[in-house]
Design a protein around this motif. Structure first.
Motif, PDB file in Angstrom:
ATOM      1  N   GLU A   1       0.836  -1.210   0.000  1.00 28.02           N
ATOM      2  CA  GLU A   1       0.000   0.000   0.000  1.00 28.02           C
ATOM      3  C   GLU A   1       0.867   1.255   0.000  1.00 28.02           C
ATOM      4  OE1 GLU A   1      -3.921   0.626   2.153  1.00 28.02           O
ATOM      5  OE2 GLU A   1      -2.993  -0.996   3.318  1.00 28.02           O
ATOM      6  N   ALA A   2       1.865   1.242   0.888  1.00 25.13           N
ATOM      7  CA  ALA A   2       2.732   2.416   1.010  1.00 25.13           C
ATOM      8  C   ALA A   2       3.705   2.519  -0.155  1.00 25.13           C
ATOM      9  CB  ALA A   2       3.494   2.354   2.334  1.00 25.13           C
ATOM     10  N   PHE A   3       4.326   1.412  -0.527  1.00 23.70           N
ATOM     11  CA  PHE A   3       5.383   1.392  -1.536  1.00 23.70           C
ATOM     12  C   PHE A   3       4.851   1.739  -2.927  1.00 23.70           C
ATOM     13  CE2 PHE A   3       8.275  -0.975  -4.441  1.00 23.70           C
ATOM     14  CZ  PHE A   3       9.473  -0.353  -4.105  1.00 23.70           C
TER      15      PHE A   3
ATOM     16  N   ALA B   1      10.797  -5.408 -16.996  1.00 20.56           N
ATOM     17  CA  ALA B   1       9.560  -4.690 -17.329  1.00 20.56           C
ATOM     18  C   ALA B   1       8.584  -5.561 -18.118  1.00 20.56           C
ATOM     19  CB  ALA B   1       9.886  -3.426 -18.113  1.00 20.56           C
ATOM     20  N   GLN B   2       9.111  -6.518 -18.869  1.00 20.52           N
ATOM     21  CA  GLN B   2       8.260  -7.395 -19.672  1.00 20.52           C
ATOM     22  C   GLN B   2       7.720  -8.585 -18.879  1.00 20.52           C
ATOM     23  OE1 GLN B   2      10.968  -8.432 -22.840  1.00 20.52           O
ATOM     24  NE2 GLN B   2      10.177  -6.836 -24.203  1.00 20.52           N
ATOM     25  N   SER B   3       8.210  -8.784 -17.668  1.00 19.81           N
ATOM     26  CA  SER B   3       7.836  -9.954 -16.876  1.00 19.81           C
ATOM     27  C   SER B   3       6.460  -9.787 -16.244  1.00 19.81           C
ATOM     28  CB  SER B   3       8.872 -10.198 -15.773  1.00 19.81           C
ATOM     29  OG  SER B   3      10.137 -10.491 -16.346  1.00 19.81           O
ATOM     30  N   PRO B   4       5.782 -10.909 -15.943  1.00 21.00           N
ATOM     31  CA  PRO B   4       4.466 -10.840 -15.290  1.00 21.00           C
ATOM     32  C   PRO B   4       4.524 -10.071 -13.978  1.00 21.00           C
ATOM     33  CG  PRO B   4       4.932 -13.070 -16.042  1.00 21.00           C
ATOM     34  CD  PRO B   4       6.200 -12.291 -16.220  1.00 21.00           C
ATOM     35  N   ASN B   5       3.479  -9.295 -13.709  1.00 21.39           N
ATOM     36  CA  ASN B   5       3.291  -8.548 -12.458  1.00 21.39           C
ATOM     37  C   ASN B   5       4.170  -7.305 -12.320  1.00 21.39           C
ATOM     38  OD1 ASN B   5       1.370 -10.456 -11.541  1.00 21.39           O
ATOM     39  ND2 ASN B   5       3.005 -11.759 -10.749  1.00 21.39           N
ATOM     40  N   ALA B   6       4.961  -6.963 -13.342  1.00 23.53           N
ATOM     41  CA  ALA B   6       5.823  -5.773 -13.253  1.00 23.53           C
ATOM     42  C   ALA B   6       4.957  -4.523 -13.095  1.00 23.53           C
ATOM     43  CB  ALA B   6       6.697  -5.653 -14.490  1.00 23.53           C
ATOM     44  N   HIS B   7       5.239  -3.729 -12.067  1.00 21.81           N
ATOM     45  CA  HIS B   7       4.458  -2.527 -11.803  1.00 21.81           C
ATOM     46  C   HIS B   7       5.180  -1.286 -12.343  1.00 21.81           C
ATOM     47  CE1 HIS B   7       7.286  -2.042  -8.493  1.00 21.81           C
ATOM     48  NE2 HIS B   7       6.933  -3.228  -8.024  1.00 21.81           N
ATOM     49  N   PHE B   8       4.615  -0.115 -12.089  1.00 21.59           N
ATOM     50  CA  PHE B   8       5.108   1.097 -12.733  1.00 21.59           C
ATOM     51  C   PHE B   8       6.529   1.468 -12.301  1.00 21.59           C
ATOM     52  CE2 PHE B   8       3.751   2.890  -8.751  1.00 21.59           C
ATOM     53  CZ  PHE B   8       4.435   4.090  -8.596  1.00 21.59           C
ATOM     54  N   LEU B   9       6.939   1.108 -11.090  1.00 23.90           N
ATOM     55  CA  LEU B   9       8.312   1.423 -10.669  1.00 23.90           C
ATOM     56  C   LEU B   9       9.332   0.603 -11.453  1.00 23.90           C
ATOM     57  CD1 LEU B   9       7.769   1.586  -6.799  1.00 23.90           C
ATOM     58  CD2 LEU B   9       8.161   3.521  -8.346  1.00 23.90           C
ATOM     59  N   ILE B  10       8.933  -0.605 -11.866  1.00 21.55           N
ATOM     60  CA  ILE B  10       9.823  -1.469 -12.652  1.00 21.55           C
ATOM     61  C   ILE B  10       9.953  -0.926 -14.077  1.00 21.55           C
ATOM     62  CG2 ILE B  10      10.167  -3.808 -13.529  1.00 21.55           C
ATOM     63  CD1 ILE B  10      10.521  -3.494 -10.487  1.00 21.55           C
ATOM     64  N   THR B  11       8.854  -0.461 -14.646  1.00 25.39           N
ATOM     65  CA  THR B  11       8.955   0.108 -15.994  1.00 25.39           C
ATOM     66  C   THR B  11       9.761   1.408 -15.967  1.00 25.39           C
ATOM     67  OG1 THR B  11       6.780   1.160 -15.718  1.00 25.39           O
ATOM     68  CG2 THR B  11       6.834  -0.973 -16.814  1.00 25.39           C
ATOM     69  N   MET B  12       9.760   2.105 -14.843  1.00 27.83           N
ATOM     70  CA  MET B  12      10.615   3.295 -14.701  1.00 27.83           C
ATOM     71  C   MET B  12      12.098   2.919 -14.784  1.00 27.83           C
ATOM     72  SD  MET B  12       8.907   5.728 -11.785  1.00 27.83           S
ATOM     73  CE  MET B  12       7.919   7.145 -12.275  1.00 27.83           C
TER      74      MET B  12
ATOM     75  N   LYS C   1       8.827  11.152 -11.155  1.00 28.57           N
ATOM     76  CA  LYS C   1      10.136  10.755 -10.651  1.00 28.57           C
ATOM     77  C   LYS C   1      10.190  10.717  -9.122  1.00 28.57           C
ATOM     78  CE  LYS C   1      11.997  15.471 -11.332  1.00 28.57           C
ATOM     79  NZ  LYS C   1      12.030  15.876  -9.910  1.00 28.57           N
ATOM     80  N   GLU C   2       9.393  11.535  -8.460  1.00 25.44           N
ATOM     81  CA  GLU C   2       9.403  11.538  -6.993  1.00 25.44           C
ATOM     82  C   GLU C   2       8.980  10.184  -6.411  1.00 25.44           C
ATOM     83  OE1 GLU C   2       9.608  15.604  -8.322  1.00 25.44           O
ATOM     84  OE2 GLU C   2       8.188  13.984  -8.830  1.00 25.44           O
ATOM     85  N   HIS C   3       8.057   9.502  -7.115  1.00 23.35           N
ATOM     86  CA  HIS C   3       7.655   8.164  -6.668  1.00 23.35           C
ATOM     87  C   HIS C   3       8.864   7.233  -6.674  1.00 23.35           C
ATOM     88  CE1 HIS C   3       3.398   9.250  -8.075  1.00 23.35           C
ATOM     89  NE2 HIS C   3       3.328   9.099  -6.763  1.00 23.35           N
ATOM     90  N   PHE C   4       9.632   7.313  -7.748  1.00 24.93           N
ATOM     91  CA  PHE C   4      10.791   6.426  -7.890  1.00 24.93           C
ATOM     92  C   PHE C   4      11.847   6.738  -6.828  1.00 24.93           C
ATOM     93  CE2 PHE C   4      14.947   5.270  -9.489  1.00 24.93           C
ATOM     94  CZ  PHE C   4      14.752   3.985  -9.964  1.00 24.93           C
ATOM     95  N   LEU C   5      12.156   7.997  -6.648  1.00 24.41           N
ATOM     96  CA  LEU C   5      13.225   8.388  -5.722  1.00 24.41           C
ATOM     97  C   LEU C   5      12.865   8.052  -4.276  1.00 24.41           C
ATOM     98  CD1 LEU C   5      14.160  11.839  -7.304  1.00 24.41           C
ATOM     99  CD2 LEU C   5      15.336   9.649  -7.586  1.00 24.41           C
TER     100      LEU C   5
ATOM    101  N   ALA D   1      10.860   5.458  -3.434  1.00 25.77           N
ATOM    102  CA  ALA D   1      10.858   3.993  -3.336  1.00 25.77           C
ATOM    103  C   ALA D   1      12.268   3.421  -3.325  1.00 25.77           C
ATOM    104  CB  ALA D   1      10.060   3.386  -4.494  1.00 25.77           C
ATOM    105  N   PHE D   2      13.198   4.083  -4.022  1.00 27.51           N
ATOM    106  CA  PHE D   2      14.570   3.595  -4.135  1.00 27.51           C
ATOM    107  C   PHE D   2      15.526   4.647  -3.556  1.00 27.51           C
ATOM    108  CE2 PHE D   2      12.183   1.575  -7.599  1.00 27.51           C
ATOM    109  CZ  PHE D   2      12.382   0.239  -7.280  1.00 27.51           C
ATOM    110  N   PRO D   3      15.725   4.594  -2.248  1.00 30.80           N
ATOM    111  CA  PRO D   3      16.478   5.656  -1.556  1.00 30.80           C
ATOM    112  C   PRO D   3      18.001   5.534  -1.682  1.00 30.80           C
ATOM    113  CG  PRO D   3      15.745   4.007   0.018  1.00 30.80           C
ATOM    114  CD  PRO D   3      15.201   3.581  -1.309  1.00 30.80           C
TER     115      PRO D   3
END
Length: 530
Positions: A332-334, A461-472, A503-507, A509-511
């Motif tokens: 939920e948070a991530f 990114a092409q794998s099953p269940n990949a979410h938007f952070l993975i495509t980033m 980009k703020e979502h990515f930064l 999530a990946f500190p």
């Protein structure tokens, strides 16, 4: 259990040898020798092995051993000339050669049910005394001795060593009931009926295999079956050179254990979904929750939470259900499934703490606790918990992957790169496989090998269940590699998955601790409208 052969029945439970329902008198040492021979009917037993087992290593003469052998033969109406049942392998030992069937001596057992573990004081990083917890019915498995095909001495040893190692490794999985070696190793030989064995041991799953010598190679096959449905749930085949067996044996064990960690829960979830009812037990509800949890959508995450909460309502001390609830609150948070990311992070931490209070030795409970510190930006503390996860279960692919990712954010090293490779080797079809592939891409970005990073970013990114952070990650990798067409494609895919992605979502999530890396990734995402 009862060993049946050529008109004879040997009932292990009652200690009685019968023929045509008449009890046969047999001396104690001869009886013990006959049991030992039947338990090892698939192979020859050396004289030293027999003496160690029957006389517990005491020095005895050949005459004493010969007397016991004669007593066995006499009880069976056999002798040294006919050798109908007990064959002498001259200069080496003895072997039981008649066809043997195994059957229960009592009514088949009900599937085993876990009982509350005795409270035990276990030190933890949180400085608490943690206790074990009771649960409902959990999956159960029996690992049977493998069959040795060809090259008797060499393969026979491995046919026992591999399942022994598997029992030890599987016993570290807190969610799985594993039958002890002393019970499963009574079922040796090709004549054993798998369904009957499952009934005798009271298990749903049976793991068995073969070891075959083929020139200078060994072919090892492993198969997991569901006794109730008679279906093969999973199987694999390993071919190893004899001179590399010692090095690869541990790898084979790890791959088998990791595969069972994926396929048994999937089968349990499928069973539960077919039998949906108001009377599902806590374990069925938990496995339905897992099925939804690993789909990584907002809808499925909410469904998983509901199933975990139902499981906890049935058994408030179900540690794994609390850990599942922590996992979904983390998501939920991530992934931003909730407008209250702070509240979701707090719920993830609270559920992880409760899971650890109930079972501090469960690797999954330790893993979800490690993830909660990630949300708080405390990567060092997160790595401590992930290290404990791996110590509790070295075969946890997700533990190795998350530790690798956490190390990227601090100081990437050779060890962190190896951890993600271990994760992919342990579980090549893991529900988090997409993230493991993307993690590889991040490693190559750090190494400034952008071409290879783009390759792995694309695969993730092409794998099953990949979410938007993975495509980033795919956007960043292709941008740094100069492939603007691919970068634009994955930027558009990201917007499709999450219209408000930026980009703020990515930064968040990946500190990354390295400001230069943060700046580089931020610019790549900004250049493509994120």
């Amino acid at each position: 259990m009862i060993y049946t052969f050529d008109g004879f029945d040997l009932d292990i439970e009652s200690g009685v040898l019968r023929s045509d329902k008449s009890e046969i008198s047999i001396e104690p040492k001869a009886y013990k020798l006959l049991c030992f021979l039947l338990e090892n009917q698939h192979r020859m037993l050396s004289r030293d092995e027999i003496i160690t087992h029957i006389w517990e290593g005491r020095a005895v003469s050949d005459a004493v051993l010969s007397t016991a052998v004669k007593s066995v033969r006499r009880a069976l109406g056999d002798d040294g000339q006919k050798q109908q049942f007990l064959r002498t392998v001259h200069g080496r030992g003895f072997r039981f050669v008649a066809d043997v069937q195994i059957q229960p001596s009592v009514e088949p057992l009900e599937p085993p049910k876990a009982v509350p573990r005795a409270a035990q004081k276990i030190p933890s990083k949180a400085g608490k005394n943690l206790t074990g917890g009771g649960i409902g019915q959990r999956p159960s498995v029996a690992v049977l001795p493998f069959r040795a095909l060809g090259g008797e001495d060499q393969t026979a040893i491995l046919a026992e060593a591999l399942p022994h190692d598997l029992i030890q490794a599987l016993s570290r999985l807190r969610w799985l009931l594993v039958i002890a070696r002393g019970s499963t190793f009574r079922f040796r030989g090709p004549t054993s009926d798998l369904n009957q064995i499952g009934n005798v041991l009271g298990v749903r799953y049976l793991l068995f295999g073969t070891v075959e010598l083929n020139g200078q190679s060994l072919i090892i096959t492993v198969e997991l079956s569901d006794k109730q449905s008679h279906a093969v749930i999973w199987s694999d085949r390993f071919v190893v050179k004899l001179d590399t067996l010692h090095e690869l044996r541990e790898q084979i064990i790890s791959q088998v254990v990791s595969s069972l960690e994926v396929h048994i829960p999937l089968n349990e979830a499928q069973i539960a979904s077919v039998n949906l009812s108001e009377n599902m037990d806590a374990w069925s509800l938990y496995h339905l929750g897992l099925q939804h949890m690993y789909r990584f959508t907002k809808y499925d995450n909410a469904k998983a939470q509901d199933y975990f909460e139902q499981a906890i309502a049935q058994d408030t001390r179900f540690a794994r259900a609390h850990a599942g609830l922590s996992f979904t609150s983390f998501q939920e948070a991530f992934l931003g499934h909730s407008d209250d990311a702070t509240g979701a992070a707090e719920r993830a931490h609270k559920s992880a703490e409760r899971s650890l209070e109930l079972d501090a030795m469960d690797p999954f409970a330790n893993l979800v606790m490690g993830r909660t510190y990630w949300l708080e930006g405390n990567v060092e503390q997160s790595l401590d918990w992930l290290g404990r996860t791996i110590a509790l279960n070295p075969n946890t692919s997700q533990g190795h992957y998350l530790r690798s990712l956490g190390e990227i954010f601090l100081v990437p090293s050779k060890t962190s790169f190896e951890n993600v490779d271990i994760a992919l080797r342990l579980s090549p079809f893991d529900p988090l496989g997409y993230a493991m592939l993307a993690c590889r891409a991040l490693h190559y970005i750090n190494a400034k090998d952008y071409e290879t990073a783009a390759f792995w970013g694309e695969k993730g990114a092409q794998s099953p269940n990949a979410h938007f952070l993975i495509t980033m990650i795919a956007v960043i990798a292709h941008a740094l590699n100069g492939n603007h067409k691919k970068a634009r494609y994955w930027a558009a895919t990201t917007k499709h998955k999450r219209p408000d992605a930026r980009k703020e979502h990515f930064l968040k999530a990946f500190p990354y601790r390295d400001a230069a890396v943060n700046e580089m990734m931020s610019k790549a995402l900004k250049d493509y409208g994120l």
